[in-house]
Design a protein around this motif. Structure first.
Motif, PDB file in Angstrom:
ATOM      1  N   SER A 163       0.794  -1.232   0.000  1.00 23.15           N
ATOM      2  CA  SER A 163       0.000   0.000   0.000  1.00 23.15           C
ATOM      3  C   SER A 163       0.827   1.282   0.000  1.00 23.15           C
ATOM      4  N   GLY A 164       2.078   1.168   0.422  1.00 26.68           N
ATOM      5  CA  GLY A 164       2.904   2.361   0.526  1.00 26.68           C
ATOM      6  C   GLY A 164       2.801   3.037   1.878  1.00 26.68           C
ATOM      7  N   TYR A 165       1.993   2.484   2.793  1.00 26.93           N
ATOM      8  CA  TYR A 165       1.810   3.077   4.117  1.00 26.93           C
ATOM      9  C   TYR A 165       2.686   2.374   5.145  1.00 26.93           C
ATOM     10  N   GLY A 166       3.166   3.158   6.098  1.00 25.53           N
ATOM     11  CA  GLY A 166       3.973   2.591   7.176  1.00 25.53           C
ATOM     12  C   GLY A 166       5.450   2.580   6.830  1.00 25.53           C
ATOM     13  N   TYR A 167       6.208   1.942   7.708  1.00 19.87           N
ATOM     14  CA  TYR A 167       7.649   1.822   7.527  1.00 19.87           C
ATOM     15  C   TYR A 167       7.971   0.701   6.544  1.00 19.87           C
ATOM     16  N   GLN A 168       9.129   0.815   5.898  1.00 21.28           N
ATOM     17  CA  GLN A 168       9.546  -0.236   4.966  1.00 21.28           C
ATOM     18  C   GLN A 168       9.802  -1.548   5.696  1.00 21.28           C
ATOM     19  N   ARG A 169      10.303  -1.458   6.907  1.00 20.68           N
ATOM     20  CA  ARG A 169      10.624  -2.668   7.669  1.00 20.68           C
ATOM     21  C   ARG A 169       9.748  -2.739   8.904  1.00 20.68           C
ATOM     22  N   ARG A 170       9.478  -3.973   9.327  1.00 25.34           N
ATOM     23  CA  ARG A 170       8.658  -4.177  10.517  1.00 25.34           C
ATOM     24  C   ARG A 170       9.389  -3.735  11.773  1.00 25.34           C
ATOM     25  N   GLU A 171      10.677  -3.924  11.799  1.00 24.96           N
ATOM     26  CA  GLU A 171      11.463  -3.559  12.978  1.00 24.96           C
ATOM     27  C   GLU A 171      12.467  -2.497  12.544  1.00 24.96           C
ATOM     28  N   GLU A 172      12.182  -1.260  12.832  1.00 30.89           N
ATOM     29  CA  GLU A 172      13.014  -0.165  12.353  1.00 30.89           C
ATOM     30  C   GLU A 172      14.362  -0.054  13.063  1.00 30.89           C
ATOM     31  N   GLU A 173      14.576  -0.875  14.108  1.00 32.35           N
ATOM     32  CA  GLU A 173      15.880  -0.812  14.768  1.00 32.35           C
ATOM     33  C   GLU A 173      16.976  -1.420  13.890  1.00 32.35           C
ATOM     34  N   TYR A 174      16.572  -2.181  12.860  1.00 35.36           N
ATOM     35  CA  TYR A 174      17.564  -2.718  11.938  1.00 35.36           C
ATOM     36  C   TYR A 174      18.048  -1.593  11.039  1.00 35.36           C
ATOM     37  N   MET A 175      19.351  -1.423  10.974  1.00 35.45           N
ATOM     38  CA  MET A 175      19.906  -0.387  10.115  1.00 35.45           C
ATOM     39  C   MET A 175      19.875  -0.835   8.663  1.00 35.45           C
ATOM     40  N   PRO A 176      19.583   0.056   7.740  1.00 34.80           N
ATOM     41  CA  PRO A 176      19.687  -0.309   6.330  1.00 34.80           C
ATOM     42  C   PRO A 176      21.131  -0.678   5.995  1.00 34.80           C
ATOM     43  N   ASN A 177      21.291  -1.561   5.020  1.00 36.35           N
ATOM     44  CA  ASN A 177      22.631  -1.981   4.616  1.00 36.35           C
ATOM     45  C   ASN A 177      23.515  -0.797   4.277  1.00 36.35           C
ATOM     46  N   THR A 178      22.941   0.220   3.629  1.00 37.10           N
ATOM     47  CA  THR A 178      23.768   1.358   3.230  1.00 37.10           C
ATOM     48  C   THR A 178      24.339   2.067   4.454  1.00 37.10           C
ATOM     49  N   LEU A 179      23.526   2.230   5.500  1.00 36.00           N
ATOM     50  CA  LEU A 179      24.033   2.873   6.705  1.00 36.00           C
ATOM     51  C   LEU A 179      25.036   1.982   7.418  1.00 36.00           C
ATOM     52  N   ARG A 180      24.754   0.680   7.446  1.00 32.76           N
ATOM     53  CA  ARG A 180      25.670  -0.259   8.079  1.00 32.76           C
ATOM     54  C   ARG A 180      27.017  -0.206   7.364  1.00 32.76           C
ATOM     55  N   LYS A 181      26.986  -0.201   6.033  1.00 25.96           N
ATOM     56  CA  LYS A 181      28.227  -0.136   5.264  1.00 25.96           C
ATOM     57  C   LYS A 181      28.945   1.183   5.495  1.00 25.96           C
ATOM     58  N   ARG A 182      28.186   2.283   5.549  1.00 29.40           N
ATOM     59  CA  ARG A 182      28.814   3.576   5.831  1.00 29.40           C
ATOM     60  C   ARG A 182      29.470   3.554   7.204  1.00 29.40           C
ATOM     61  N   GLY A 183      28.789   2.940   8.164  1.00 31.17           N
ATOM     62  CA  GLY A 183      29.360   2.835   9.505  1.00 31.17           C
ATOM     63  C   GLY A 183      30.632   2.014   9.507  1.00 31.17           C
ATOM     64  N   GLU A 184      30.621   0.874   8.778  1.00 25.06           N
ATOM     65  CA  GLU A 184      31.818   0.050   8.681  1.00 25.06           C
ATOM     66  C   GLU A 184      32.928   0.822   7.984  1.00 25.06           C
ATOM     67  N   ASN A 185      32.586   1.545   6.908  1.00 27.57           N
ATOM     68  CA  ASN A 185      33.588   2.337   6.209  1.00 27.57           C
ATOM     69  C   ASN A 185      34.141   3.429   7.111  1.00 27.57           C
ATOM     70  N   LEU A 186      33.276   4.020   7.915  1.00 26.42           N
ATOM     71  CA  LEU A 186      33.720   5.059   8.829  1.00 26.42           C
ATOM     72  C   LEU A 186      34.683   4.484   9.858  1.00 26.42           C
ATOM     73  N   VAL A 187      34.380   3.312  10.383  1.00 25.04           N
ATOM     74  CA  VAL A 187      35.270   2.663  11.348  1.00 25.04           C
ATOM     75  C   VAL A 187      36.613   2.367  10.690  1.00 25.04           C
TER      76      VAL A 187
END
Length: 150
Positions: free
Chosen positions: A77-101
């Motif tokens: 429907s396009g309503y709500g969050y993309q993921r059921r559990e928003e505490e999971y970081m998107p891969n792009t952010l996780r990768k950025r975090g790993e790259n930052l480390v």
């Protein structure tokens, strides 16, 4: 609304395909062939879904829900969050975090190397300064005649 078709394929709003692609790019892989492999489908099948030639099957939706915590309400429907559990970081952010480390680790290593080299340089400069002072003293002795000898 949504009709069930043979072979688990859903006939629905073509925006589902757009949301599917957005989800795939954000949470699975930007590389189509890799995403297809992770989803257990061929790259051609994935391409057909993303170009709206095929609909997203319930089997793929189930895989997305189980493996990647897809919120089916958002997909359909396009309503709500993309993921059921928003505490999971998107891969792009996780990768950025790993790259930052990794970047921070490299900077720390570079700084330590610089600090070590700076210490070595300071030690050498100190030794050279003492040597120059000693040579200047010797030169001064050579240039100054001994008044007592005459």
């Amino acid at each position: 609304m949504i009709e069930k078709k043979e072979e688990w394929e859903l006939v629905a709003d073509p925006r589902i395909n757009e949301r599917f692609k957005a989800f795939r790019l954000e949470y699975i892989s930007k590389q189509g062939f890799k995403a297809a492999e992770l989803l257990g489908i061929s790259a051609t099948h994935l391409s057909s879904i993303e170009t709206k030639k095929r609909q997203v099957s319930s089997k793929i939706i189930t895989t997305l829900m189980e493996k990647y915590k897809l919120n089916p309400e958002w997909l359909l429907s396009g309503y709500g969050y993309q993921r059921r559990e928003e505490e999971y970081m998107p891969n792009t952010l996780r990768k950025r975090g790993e790259n930052l480390v990794e970047t921070i680790d490299r900077l720390v290593a570079t700084y330590r190397t610089y600090e070590w080299n700076q210490t070595r340089l300071d030690t050498k400069v100190t030794k050279l300064t003492k040597r120059v002072e000693e040579l200047e003293r010797q030169l001064a002795e050579i240039r100054t005649p001994d008044v007592h000898q005459e």
